[in-house]
Write a protein that holds these residues in place. Structure first.
Motif, short mmCIF file in Angstrom:
data_model
loop_
_atom_site.label_atom_id
_atom_site.label_comp_id
_atom_site.label_asym_id
_atom_site.label_seq_id
_atom_site.Cartn_x
_atom_site.Cartn_y
_atom_site.Cartn_z
N GLU A 2 0.84 -1.20 0.00
CA GLU A 2 0.00 0.00 0.00
C GLU A 2 0.87 1.25 0.00
O GLU A 2 1.86 1.33 0.71
CB GLU A 2 -0.88 -0.01 1.24
N ARG A 3 0.48 2.22 -0.79
CA ARG A 3 1.25 3.47 -0.87
C ARG A 3 0.93 4.35 0.33
O ARG A 3 -0.20 4.45 0.77
CB ARG A 3 0.90 4.21 -2.15
N ILE A 4 1.95 5.01 0.83
CA ILE A 4 1.76 5.94 1.93
C ILE A 4 1.41 7.31 1.38
O ILE A 4 1.55 7.58 0.18
CB ILE A 4 3.03 6.01 2.81
N SER A 5 0.97 8.18 2.26
CA SER A 5 0.53 9.51 1.83
C SER A 5 1.63 10.30 1.15
O SER A 5 1.39 11.01 0.17
CB SER A 5 0.01 10.29 3.03
N ALA A 7 3.96 9.27 -0.67
CA ALA A 7 4.14 8.80 -2.04
C ALA A 7 3.00 9.26 -2.96
O ALA A 7 3.17 9.35 -4.17
CB ALA A 7 4.23 7.27 -2.06
N CYS A 8 1.86 9.57 -2.37
CA CYS A 8 0.71 10.04 -3.15
C CYS A 8 0.63 11.56 -3.24
O CYS A 8 -0.23 12.09 -3.93
CB CYS A 8 -0.58 9.53 -2.51
N GLU A 11 0.48 13.40 -6.68
CA GLU A 11 -0.80 13.15 -7.34
C GLU A 11 -1.91 13.98 -6.70
O GLU A 11 -2.73 14.59 -7.39
CB GLU A 11 -1.12 11.65 -7.23
N TYR A 56 9.94 3.55 -1.07
CA TYR A 56 8.88 4.11 -1.91
C TYR A 56 9.42 4.92 -3.09
O TYR A 56 8.65 5.50 -3.85
CB TYR A 56 7.93 4.97 -1.07
N ASP A 63 8.29 14.88 0.20
CA ASP A 63 6.99 14.91 0.85
C ASP A 63 6.70 16.28 1.46
O ASP A 63 5.59 16.80 1.35
CB ASP A 63 6.89 13.81 1.90
#
Length: 176
Positions: A2-5, A7-8, A11, A56, A63
């Motif tokens: 699952e991707r962490i915040s 990494a998102c 987007e 990641y 971040d």
């Protein structure tokens, strides 16, 4: 996996910008309200270590860069937006504060902490513009944002003066 915040974050930042630029009525408010739960999720995650950055495929500091970009976009939306846009920005940050207050057992080190917001003076400046140029409701929204950002707004003498002078305002909405 699952991707962490973190990494998102890129987007999310792009989606927020697209939503804010959309000509479709109500889309900007919708995009702002969508980012709220994402910020809460991000706050719940611990700060990244070098191992997590490598796992990641992130660059150290990436971040924080995107978190600051999102915060600046929200501040710009607040500065340039109408009543509904400003209200949605305030809702996002109030929700984050409520979520933060539910976890009182540990010191706050989320994305709105002074250590993680690199450009807190710019955020305060953009909201201060609304305070000085807006009506009573806009000033009240600005004061709420200053309260939500208390981790870094308390160190600004200008903001402290605005808050204290608002306590003697003739407008009930501002005082409240």
């Amino acid at each position: 996996m699952e991707r962490i915040s973190a990494a998102c974050a890129m987007e999310w930042s792009i989606e927020l910008e697209k939503g804010l630029r959309s000509k479709k009525p109500g889309r900007s408010v919708e995009a702002i309200l969508e980012i709220g739960p994402r910020l809460e999720q991000w706050n719940a995650e611990p700060q990244l270590t070098m191992a997590a950055y490598n796992m990641y495929g992130l660059i150290p500091g990436e971040d924080r860069l995107f978190a600051n970009t999102i915060l600046l976009r929200l501040a710009d939306a607040f500065r340039l937006g109408d009543k509904h846009t400003r209200l949605s920005v305030v809702k996002v940050f109030l929700s984050e504060v409520r979520h933060r207050n539910n976890q009182k057992s540990r010191p706050y080190s989320g994305i709105l902490s002074k250590l993680r917001v690199d450009n807190h003076l710019e955020l305060l400046r953009r909201v201060k513009l609304v305070f000085y140029s807006g009506d009573v409701e806009s000033r009240a929204f600005s004061l709420v944002l200053f309260g939500c950002w208390a981790h870094f707004s308390k160190d600004s003498p200008d903001i402290r003066y605005l808050i204290l002078s608002s306590l003697v305002s003739s407008h009930v909405l501002e005082v409240r």
